[in-house]
Scaffold this active site. Sequence first.
Site, PDB file in Angstrom:
ATOM      1  N   HIS A   1      40.029  36.525  34.134  1.00  0.00           N
ATOM      2  CA  HIS A   1      40.646  36.200  32.848  1.00  0.00           C
ATOM      3  C   HIS A   1      40.026  37.618  31.836  1.00  0.00           C
ATOM      4  O   HIS A   1      40.456  37.244  29.658  1.00  0.00           O
ATOM      5  CB  HIS A   1      39.800  35.120  32.321  1.00  0.00           C
ATOM      6  CG  HIS A   1      40.025  33.685  33.657  1.00  0.00           C
ATOM      7  ND1 HIS A   1      41.818  33.184  33.519  1.00  0.00           N
ATOM      8  CD2 HIS A   1      39.044  32.921  34.259  1.00  0.00           C
ATOM      9  CE1 HIS A   1      41.076  32.579  34.044  1.00  0.00           C
ATOM     10  NE2 HIS A   1      40.392  32.444  34.561  1.00  0.00           N
TER      11      HIS A   1
ATOM     12  N   HIS B   1      42.765  29.174  38.780  1.00  0.00           N
ATOM     13  CA  HIS B   1      42.934  29.526  37.101  1.00  0.00           C
ATOM     14  C   HIS B   1      44.005  30.599  37.693  1.00  0.00           C
ATOM     15  O   HIS B   1      43.716  31.627  37.901  1.00  0.00           O
ATOM     16  CB  HIS B   1      41.758  29.888  36.354  1.00  0.00           C
ATOM     17  CG  HIS B   1      40.428  28.700  36.101  1.00  0.00           C
ATOM     18  ND1 HIS B   1      39.958  28.991  37.000  1.00  0.00           N
ATOM     19  CD2 HIS B   1      40.132  27.610  35.730  1.00  0.00           C
ATOM     20  CE1 HIS B   1      39.328  27.653  37.271  1.00  0.00           C
ATOM     21  NE2 HIS B   1      39.641  27.334  36.006  1.00  0.00           N
TER      22      HIS B   1
ATOM     23  N   ASP C   1      38.232  27.603  43.817  1.00  0.00           N
ATOM     24  CA  ASP C   1      37.386  26.653  42.850  1.00  0.00           C
ATOM     25  C   ASP C   1      38.749  25.553  43.385  1.00  0.00           C
ATOM     26  O   ASP C   1      38.742  24.825  42.931  1.00  0.00           O
ATOM     27  CB  ASP C   1      37.672  27.177  41.857  1.00  0.00           C
ATOM     28  CG  ASP C   1      38.337  28.421  41.285  1.00  0.00           C
ATOM     29  OD1 ASP C   1      39.467  28.642  42.068  1.00  0.00           O
ATOM     30  OD2 ASP C   1      37.870  29.274  40.202  1.00  0.00           O
TER      31      ASP C   1
ATOM     32  N   ASP D   1      42.904  31.886  42.793  1.00  0.00           N
ATOM     33  CA  ASP D   1      42.395  31.590  41.714  1.00  0.00           C
ATOM     34  C   ASP D   1      42.817  30.328  41.566  1.00  0.00           C
ATOM     35  O   ASP D   1      43.823  30.368  41.746  1.00  0.00           O
ATOM     36  CB  ASP D   1      41.354  31.820  41.647  1.00  0.00           C
ATOM     37  CG  ASP D   1      40.202  31.991  40.026  1.00  0.00           C
ATOM     38  OD1 ASP D   1      39.243  31.780  40.531  1.00  0.00           O
ATOM     39  OD2 ASP D   1      40.634  30.879  39.379  1.00  0.00           O
TER      40      ASP D   1
HETATM   41 ZN   LIG Z   1      39.217  30.164  38.088  1.00  0.00          ZN
END
Ligand SMILES: [Zn+2]
Length: 343
Positions: free
Chosen positions: A162, A199, A286, A197
């Site tokens: 991120h 996200h 995750d 992931d």
């Molecule tokens: Zn994540």
Amino acid sequence: MDVVYSETHLLHAPRRFISRGEWADNPEVPARAINLVAAARAAGHRVIAPDDFGDAPRQAVHSPEQLAFLESAHRRWSELDGAGAEVLPNTHPIRHLAGDPASYPEGVVGQAGWHVADTACPIGAGSWEAACASANVALHAAQLVLDGAPAAYGICRPPGHHAFNDLSGGFCLLNNVAIAAQHMRGKLSQVAIIDIDVHHGNGTQGIFYGRGDVLFVSVHADPTAFYPFFAGYAAERGEAAGEGANLNLPVALGEGDHAYLAAIERGVAAVRGFQPEALLVSLGFDAYEGDPLSPLNVTSGGFEAAGAAIAKLGAPTVLIQEGGYDCRTLGRNLTAFLEGFLG
Ligand SMILES: [Zn+2]
């Protein structure tokens, strides 16, 4: 397979973040990496400490202002009257507004709002040192593959995907996978990154969005109502020289193994078409059904199948740890992924 790990991550232990308007315990805890390295050792992998690759690889990906801020922020913050224990932003420039004349501030409070996107990555006394060690873990794993290893795994903590060129966020301070990919570009002409992931890897996308030499593919939960909200949509395909070298494969919230693996198969096909000389995997666990942040229902068997799907590419591969916040099952899911990946 060699597994790269640095105990320096222990110096970064963020306490809290804001979730849906409430202070919550920050889930990016040291136990994550401790559990992962224990599982790697139990599976018989050799665990090694990273070399120090110096400032240059960080400078090749992040702005001078971002690096200077991260290095100095906690010390400067601590000198403020009434400062809390961790650097946290509470006001931000509105940089997306056309004509907004946002000016770079001198003070650390303003710079925190400039350089940190959200409350998920508090900067404590040891955070910079831990972030540098995490980048070195990624670089060392990448160097092992450049030196001829078919694969290597870096237990990076804090995670990185991120983090943009000049903006940290989402538990991430420096973008480890981008730093490793850029390092590999010193020897290889093109590399691919596949991010699984839960996200979207918005920082990695942002760093390579205008480049055609690094393919970025991300499989993640639909950002319409899920972090990082502002990126991760299928229409984002890259720009200029990077047109077509960015592929987002969002998965609808609530889906499980079938949809997640179908998206990974599409991503693998795109990587194959790009013909990279090496592959980097932003590896998050995750998407797991038991993860506190997961809107998907992926099982351990799903991660094993994901590992097998990526291994079919036959590319020299660097595995870079990203998210995964259910400490009780991180080791099991890593073991499952590696069983699928290594066969
Ligand atoms: Zn994540």
